[in-house]
Scaffold this motif. Structure first.
Motif, mmCIF file in Angstrom:
data_model
loop_
_atom_site.group_PDB
_atom_site.id
_atom_site.type_symbol
_atom_site.label_atom_id
_atom_site.label_comp_id
_atom_site.label_asym_id
_atom_site.label_seq_id
_atom_site.Cartn_x
_atom_site.Cartn_y
_atom_site.Cartn_z
ATOM 1 N N HIS A 185 1.021 -1.701 0.176
ATOM 2 C CA HIS A 185 0.133 -0.144 0.165
ATOM 3 C C HIS A 185 1.181 1.025 -0.166
ATOM 4 O O HIS A 185 1.843 1.181 0.644
ATOM 5 N N ASP A 186 0.366 2.108 -0.673
ATOM 6 C CA ASP A 186 1.322 3.831 -0.984
ATOM 7 C C ASP A 186 1.672 4.186 0.847
ATOM 8 O O ASP A 186 0.268 4.111 1.628
ATOM 9 N N LEU A 187 3.113 4.074 0.846
ATOM 10 C CA LEU A 187 3.585 4.710 2.741
ATOM 11 C C LEU A 187 2.551 5.945 2.718
ATOM 12 O O LEU A 187 2.126 5.829 4.101
ATOM 13 N N ALA A 188 2.199 6.763 2.214
ATOM 14 C CA ALA A 188 1.204 8.001 2.978
ATOM 15 C C ALA A 188 0.449 7.626 3.740
ATOM 16 O O ALA A 188 0.276 8.117 4.692
ATOM 17 N N SER A 189 0.095 6.774 3.017
ATOM 18 C CA SER A 189 -1.572 6.459 3.953
ATOM 19 C C SER A 189 -1.326 5.199 4.193
ATOM 20 O O SER A 189 -2.964 4.536 5.134
ATOM 21 N N ARG A 190 -0.820 4.161 4.494
ATOM 22 C CA ARG A 190 -0.452 3.024 4.593
ATOM 23 C C ARG A 190 -0.491 3.002 6.086
ATOM 24 O O ARG A 190 -1.304 1.877 6.710
ATOM 25 N N PHE A 191 -0.270 3.188 7.460
ATOM 26 C CA PHE A 191 -0.639 3.094 8.785
ATOM 27 C C PHE A 191 -1.599 3.775 9.291
ATOM 28 O O PHE A 191 -1.548 3.872 10.420
ATOM 29 N N ASP A 192 -2.263 5.178 7.832
ATOM 30 C CA ASP A 192 -3.423 4.926 8.617
ATOM 31 C C ASP A 192 -4.729 3.713 8.879
ATOM 32 O O ASP A 192 -6.107 3.626 8.488
#
Ligand SMILES: *Cc1c(COP(=O)(O)O)cnc(C)c1O
Length: 422
Positions: free
Chosen positions: A275-282
């Motif tokens: 998943h796209d790192l910018a929002s992976r941890f959301d």
């Protein structure tokens, strides 16, 4: 070139890459003598720097626990990004087109899931007869997965009668013959048994000309010879890093995905790490692939497995693949010359054409099938490490990072003695 051991040692002294040997651990015999290690095609030697890099990750884990994901010296979340650039240099492609992850056969499975999509009459896969078993198993499993008929949908191209090597012209002819039925060509960069290196650009061109895709297995190619992968227009490629890349037993594999496939609607098997790192941890509900090959990641990365690869890729950068290749070619020429003089009864399967081979030489030992095995045992007793493949093949790699002319000399001398004995 020299025909004495002293002469070989003198050639090593004149070789500016020779000091790199000191940067690798050196296996020894039970009697404590250094071995001639000619098995880089199977498991590369340990870069000494691997120990410290691995220890640094253990220390960060001990010191930081979970905070190491962001605060380790090399933060774990992005640890693998630093591997893509040096890997891409070795492969002649962009860092964005490379991801280091999993192991080779797993990566092959994942990329087959994306790149093998049988449709209509186009369902066949072309491979070489004599492919590495894991590759054949993987391809067979995809044929079955899609309900294809392996007996007709798997095309296995063999060398011509009486020949050991496959001609690229025959690959082209096979593609012409079956053109609209072929979905995918899966081909090795360097063949594991014979050491034959293929013109991958030519094979990719021939595949594309009939509307098929081209995937390459670079297990025996990466770190062995320079491969202009992107210019060669491969659709995808996979490899491991425990052979010429010296990253340790079972080390991580890698994938190349050509940028023309980045935004394609091909299906892929995914997990949160792609998943796209910018929002992976959301922890979003829906998957949005990271740009490039990174979007093919599945699981969070194995940092402890990656640390030795960091050490090894730094050595490749320092040495330069072009310089390593020049040395590899010189070692090969010396090898051929000594074999012709000292053991002319041995048949070299590997191509004589320098462009069609890397560091590995495969030798056929005549006599009963177990004779090759006895010759191998003789070599081992004499402190030479290479390997044997049924029925009568001995493989030896002259790895330019840590092998010298003296290793070539010792191999051939001990081969001559072992042949006499067997
Ligand atoms: C070494 C090698 C493998 C090994 O596969 P792993 O998944 O790393 O165990 C597979 N295919 C080829 C062509 C190889 O040379």
């Amino acid at each position: 070139m020299s025909q004495s051991r002293d002469g070989a040692l003198a050639q090593d002294r004149a070789d500016m890459l020779a000091p790199l040997r000191q940067r690798f651990a050196q296996p020894h015999t039970a009697q404590g003598r250094p071995c001639a290690y000619l098995c880089g095609h199977s498991l590369g030697l340990m870069p000494l720097a691997a120990r410290a890099l691995l220890a640094a990750e253990l220390d960060d884990w001990a010191r930081l626990g979970v905070l190491g994901h962001e605060n380790a010296q090399r933060p774990w979340i992005t640890y693998h990004d630093a591997l893509a650039a040096p890997m891409a240099e070795l492969l002649g492609c962009d860092a964005e087109e490379v991801v280091v992850m999993n192991s080779l056969s797993v990566n092959l499975q994942l990329l087959l899931a994306s790149f093998y999509q049988p449709a209509g009459v186009r369902r066949r896969i072309l491979i070489e007869a004599g492919a590495f078993p894991s590759d054949r198993y993987a391809v067979m499993s995809h044929l079955r997965w899609h309900g294809c008929e392996p007996r007709t949908d798997l095309i296995e191209l063999a060398p011509r009668d009486g020949e050991d090597l496959i001609r690229e012209a025959d690959v082209e002819a096979a593609l012409q013959r079956d053109g609209e039925r072929i979905a995918l060509v899966l081909w090795p960069g360097v063949q594991y048994l014979t050491g034959q290196a293929f013109d991958l650009a030519r094979i990719a061109r021939a595949a594309h000309a009939v509307g098929a895709l081209a995937g390459f297995d670079l297990a025996h190619a990466v770190g062995n010879m320079p491969f202009p992968l992107r210019a060669g227009a491969a659709d995808f490629a996979v490899w491991c890093s425990y052979k010429y890349l010296n990253a340790g037993p079972g080390a991580l594999g890698g994938c190349f995905v050509h940028r023309r496939h980045f935004d394609s609607a091909r299906p892929r098997l995914v997990g949160w790490w792609g998943h796209d790192l910018a929002s992976r941890f959301d922890m979003p509900h829906d998957f949005r692939a990271a740009a490039g090959a990174a979007g093919f990641q599945v699981s969070n990365q194995s940092v402890l497995a990656a640390a030795p690869l960091v050490a090894s890729l730094a050595l490749f950068r320092e040495a330069g693949m072009e310089r390593l290749r020049r040395k590899s070619v010189a070692l090969g020429a010396y090898f051929e010359q000594l074999i012709a003089q000292r053991t002319p009864q041995v048949r070299v399967m590997t191509p004589r054409d320098v462009a069609a081979r890397g560091a590995q030489f495969s030798l056929r030992i005549d006599g009963d099938p177990m004779r090759a095995r006895r010759v191998l045992d003789g070599l081992r007793r004499r402190g030479v490490i290479c390997d044997w493949r049924a029925p009568d093949i001995i493989r030896a790699a002259l790895t330019p990072l840590y092998n010298g002319f003296v290793d070539v000399f010792d191999f051939v001398e001990n081969l001559a003695a072992s042949l006499q004995e067997a």
